[in-house]
Design an enzyme around this catalytic site. Structure first.
Site, PDB file in Angstrom:
ATOM      1  N   TYR A 165     -24.905  12.437  56.133  1.00 13.12           N
ATOM      2  CA  TYR A 165     -23.600  13.090  56.019  1.00 13.12           C
ATOM      3  C   TYR A 165     -23.502  13.912  54.744  1.00 13.12           C
ATOM      4  O   TYR A 165     -24.360  13.809  53.853  1.00 13.12           O
ATOM      5  CB  TYR A 165     -22.471  12.059  56.082  1.00 13.12           C
ATOM      6  CG  TYR A 165     -22.291  11.225  54.823  1.00 13.12           C
ATOM      7  CD1 TYR A 165     -23.205  10.242  54.466  1.00 13.12           C
ATOM      8  CD2 TYR A 165     -21.199  11.440  53.977  1.00 13.12           C
ATOM      9  CE1 TYR A 165     -23.037   9.486  53.317  1.00 13.12           C
ATOM     10  CE2 TYR A 165     -21.021  10.684  52.825  1.00 13.12           C
ATOM     11  CZ  TYR A 165     -21.939   9.706  52.503  1.00 13.12           C
ATOM     12  OH  TYR A 165     -21.772   8.975  51.362  1.00 13.12           O
ATOM     13  N   GLU A 172     -25.827   4.154  39.389  1.00 16.07           N
ATOM     14  CA  GLU A 172     -24.785   5.121  39.759  1.00 16.07           C
ATOM     15  C   GLU A 172     -23.579   4.371  40.262  1.00 16.07           C
ATOM     16  O   GLU A 172     -23.602   3.142  40.370  1.00 16.07           O
ATOM     17  CB  GLU A 172     -25.303   6.097  40.824  1.00 16.07           C
ATOM     18  CG  GLU A 172     -25.672   5.437  42.143  1.00 16.07           C
ATOM     19  CD  GLU A 172     -26.155   6.429  43.210  1.00 16.07           C
ATOM     20  OE1 GLU A 172     -25.754   7.606  43.177  1.00 16.07           O
ATOM     21  OE2 GLU A 172     -26.921   5.992  44.090  1.00 16.07           O
ATOM     22  N   LEU A 212     -28.536   8.890  44.299  1.00 18.73           N
ATOM     23  CA  LEU A 212     -28.341  10.135  45.035  1.00 18.73           C
ATOM     24  C   LEU A 212     -28.211  11.277  44.018  1.00 18.73           C
ATOM     25  O   LEU A 212     -27.499  11.130  43.022  1.00 18.73           O
ATOM     26  CB  LEU A 212     -27.060  10.056  45.873  1.00 18.73           C
ATOM     27  CG  LEU A 212     -26.801  11.288  46.734  1.00 18.73           C
ATOM     28  CD1 LEU A 212     -27.725  11.297  47.954  1.00 18.73           C
ATOM     29  CD2 LEU A 212     -25.347  11.345  47.186  1.00 18.73           C
TER      30      LEU A 212
HETATM   31  N1  PMP Z   1     -23.849   8.746  44.515  1.00 20.31           N
HETATM   32  C1  PMP Z   1     -23.396   8.219  45.660  1.00 20.31           C
HETATM   33  C2  PMP Z   1     -23.879   6.876  46.097  1.00 20.31           C
HETATM   34  C3  PMP Z   1     -22.439   8.918  46.432  1.00 20.31           C
HETATM   35  O1  PMP Z   1     -21.981   8.398  47.579  1.00 20.31           O
HETATM   36  C4  PMP Z   1     -21.959  10.175  45.962  1.00 20.31           C
HETATM   37  C5  PMP Z   1     -20.903  10.933  46.706  1.00 20.31           C
HETATM   38  N2  PMP Z   1     -21.256  11.263  47.979  1.00 20.31           N
HETATM   39  C6  PMP Z   1     -22.484  10.690  44.763  1.00 20.31           C
HETATM   40  C7  PMP Z   1     -23.431   9.933  44.068  1.00 20.31           C
HETATM   41  C8  PMP Z   1     -22.016  12.014  44.217  1.00 20.31           C
HETATM   42  O2  PMP Z   1     -22.519  13.063  44.978  1.00 20.31           O
HETATM   43  P1  PMP Z   1     -21.758  14.461  45.095  1.00 20.31           P
HETATM   44  O3  PMP Z   1     -21.519  14.952  43.707  1.00 20.31           O
HETATM   45  O4  PMP Z   1     -22.685  15.331  45.842  1.00 20.31           O
HETATM   46  O5  PMP Z   1     -20.483  14.191  45.825  1.00 20.31           O
END
Ligand code: PMP
Length: 288
Positions: A33, A182, A207
């Protein structure tokens, strides 16, 4: 106004939007997603989100549901039909519908594509920025491929719920060596005691947030001292500032970790400056 969702080629009333009971997303969390922010009628960092979607699909050997140009048209149409000006779109691709069996379905099985969108409340976000949030830490208990943005989010769900039940708003994963990984749905940054902005490397174990990547551009523009380096729970607790980044929250200050106050207990100036500069630096794609 009623909400509209896109499901496998059709724009349908959100209340009636559904996938098959044997969809592999439902059966196996066999899907990926993206969530992308929309601000003032502008899609933020669309290219980076689409690049990450392509990577997630590739890593799982899943077929893209359509070409990027077509997907972008669908996204913009969903945003238009839901009259989103400040909000998000959510996009999910699964390996499709097939008789339940762990093995991949036959080649040529059509992937499932769902796109939804909603408005969010900028005033509620502003309140978070002004007061900061409280978080708890939880032991890292996720699989080894959290670099892929899969819909398998059960550990994240449990961590967030645990935070709520502890009177906090969110959770941070800490590995067995005390290294900060994170957030449950965000990346973590600190302004270390020496003033350097730190976020951990994204090659493995987290991520690679799109907001994180754009923030690295923002801090370069602001000429702040920054390093992509691991930091520990102790570094976190003695930091001048701690904050989260994500597409839904931009840059959210954290003022309490496990009941311990960070710095003076108020949001810091670096996160505010970064937030102010963010929109100038990010890629902006008009919906209309
Ligand atoms: N880490 C995780 C586990 C997440 O779910 C998200 C948000 N989707 C992020 C980091 C931050 O990613 P982004 O800045 O692309 O929203």
């Amino acid at each position: 106004m009623s909400r509209i969702a896109y499901v496998n080629g059709r724009y349908v009333a959100h209340a009636d939007a559904a996938v098959h009971v044997e969809d592999r997303g439902f059966q196996f969390a066999d899907g990926v997603y993206e969530v992308c922010e929309v601000r003032q009628g502008l899609i933020i960092d669309l290219t980076r989100h689409m690049d990450r979607l392509d990577r997630s699909l590739r890593e799982l050997r899943m077929t893209a549901p359509m070409a990027r140009t077509s997907l972008t048209l669908v996204i913009r149409e969903v945003l238009r039909r839901n009259r989103v000006r400040n909000g998000i779109f959510y996009l999910q691709v699964t390996r499709g519908t097939a008789r339940r069996d762990h093995f991949f379905p036959a080649a040529g099985t059509t992937p499932t594509l769902v796109v939804t969108a909603k408005n969010t409340d900028p005033a509620a976000m502003a309140r978070k920025y002004a007061s900061g949030i409280k978080v708890i830490t939880v032991p890292e208990n996720r699989w080894d491929r959290v670099d892929i943005k899969t819909v398998g989010l059960l550990p994240n769900v449990l961590a967030k719920q645990q935070a709520r039940e502890a009177g906090a708003q969110d959770a941070i994963y800490i590995d067995r060596n005390g290294i900060v990984m994170e957030g449950a749905s965000s990346n973590v940054w600190i302004v270390a005691a020496d003033g350097t902005l730190l976020t951990r490397p994204a090659e493995h174990g987290i991520l690679r947030g799109v907001t994180r990547t754009t923030l690295l551009d923002v801090v370069a523009r602001l000429r702040l001292s920054v390093a992509e380096r691991e930091f520990t729970m102790d570094d976190l607790l003695s930091a001048r500032e701690v904050f989260f980044t994500s597409a839904t929250g931009s840059c959210v200050p954290i003022v309490e970790v496990d009941g311990k106050t960070i710095a003076n207990g108020h949001p810091g100036s670096a996160s505010a400056a970064i937030r102010d500069a963010f929109l100038d630096v990010a890629e902006k794609t008009p919906i209309w």
